[in-house]
Design a protein around this motif. Sequence first.
Motif, short mmCIF file in Angstrom:
data_model
loop_
_atom_site.label_atom_id
_atom_site.label_comp_id
_atom_site.label_asym_id
_atom_site.label_seq_id
_atom_site.Cartn_x
_atom_site.Cartn_y
_atom_site.Cartn_z
N GLY A 205 -39.67 -59.80 88.58
CA GLY A 205 -39.37 -61.19 88.88
C GLY A 205 -38.50 -61.33 90.12
O GLY A 205 -38.69 -62.25 90.93
N ILE A 206 -37.56 -60.41 90.29
CA ILE A 206 -36.70 -60.44 91.49
C ILE A 206 -37.54 -60.21 92.74
O ILE A 206 -37.43 -60.94 93.73
CB ILE A 206 -35.58 -59.41 91.36
CG1 ILE A 206 -34.59 -59.83 90.28
CG2 ILE A 206 -34.86 -59.22 92.70
CD1 ILE A 206 -33.55 -58.78 89.94
N VAL A 207 -38.39 -59.20 92.70
CA VAL A 207 -39.24 -58.90 93.86
C VAL A 207 -40.22 -60.04 94.12
O VAL A 207 -40.40 -60.46 95.27
CB VAL A 207 -39.98 -57.55 93.66
CG1 VAL A 207 -41.01 -57.33 94.74
CG2 VAL A 207 -38.98 -56.41 93.61
N LEU A 208 -40.84 -60.54 93.08
CA LEU A 208 -41.79 -61.63 93.23
C LEU A 208 -41.10 -62.90 93.75
O LEU A 208 -41.63 -63.58 94.64
CB LEU A 208 -42.48 -61.93 91.89
CG LEU A 208 -43.53 -63.03 91.89
CD1 LEU A 208 -44.72 -62.63 92.76
CD2 LEU A 208 -43.97 -63.34 90.48
N GLY A 209 -39.94 -63.22 93.22
CA GLY A 209 -39.21 -64.39 93.67
C GLY A 209 -38.81 -64.30 95.13
O GLY A 209 -38.93 -65.27 95.88
N ALA A 210 -38.33 -63.13 95.55
CA ALA A 210 -37.95 -62.95 96.95
C ALA A 210 -39.18 -63.04 97.86
O ALA A 210 -39.14 -63.68 98.92
CB ALA A 210 -37.25 -61.61 97.14
N GLY A 211 -40.27 -62.41 97.44
CA GLY A 211 -41.49 -62.45 98.25
C GLY A 211 -42.05 -63.85 98.38
O GLY A 211 -42.43 -64.28 99.48
N LEU A 212 -42.11 -64.58 97.28
CA LEU A 212 -42.63 -65.95 97.34
C LEU A 212 -41.71 -66.87 98.13
O LEU A 212 -42.19 -67.78 98.82
CB LEU A 212 -42.85 -66.49 95.93
CG LEU A 212 -44.01 -65.87 95.16
CD1 LEU A 212 -44.06 -66.42 93.74
CD2 LEU A 212 -45.33 -66.10 95.87
N ALA A 213 -40.41 -66.63 98.07
CA ALA A 213 -39.49 -67.44 98.87
C ALA A 213 -39.70 -67.19 100.36
O ALA A 213 -39.69 -68.13 101.15
CB ALA A 213 -38.05 -67.12 98.48
#
Length: 70
Positions: free
Chosen positions: A51-59
């Motif tokens: 979730g951290i990686v996905l959230g940073a990438g989508l941001a």
Amino acid sequence: MSQQPDPPPPPSNSTDGWRVLSYLIGGLVLYAGIGWMLDRWLDTSFFLPAGIVLGAGLAVVLIYFRYRES
């Protein structure tokens, strides 16, 4: 026929930096929170980092599409 000059670029908004920072923090918090809840619910330990990686990438993608040059 005379060519007209290109229009000047729009003025930089002084709040753009804060907006970008809020997108990054918001993406991390939202998707890390979803990952944390999934880890608690499913008794796993990999949804929070995902979730951290996905959230940073989508941001970053959101910031790119929001501020790219037209």
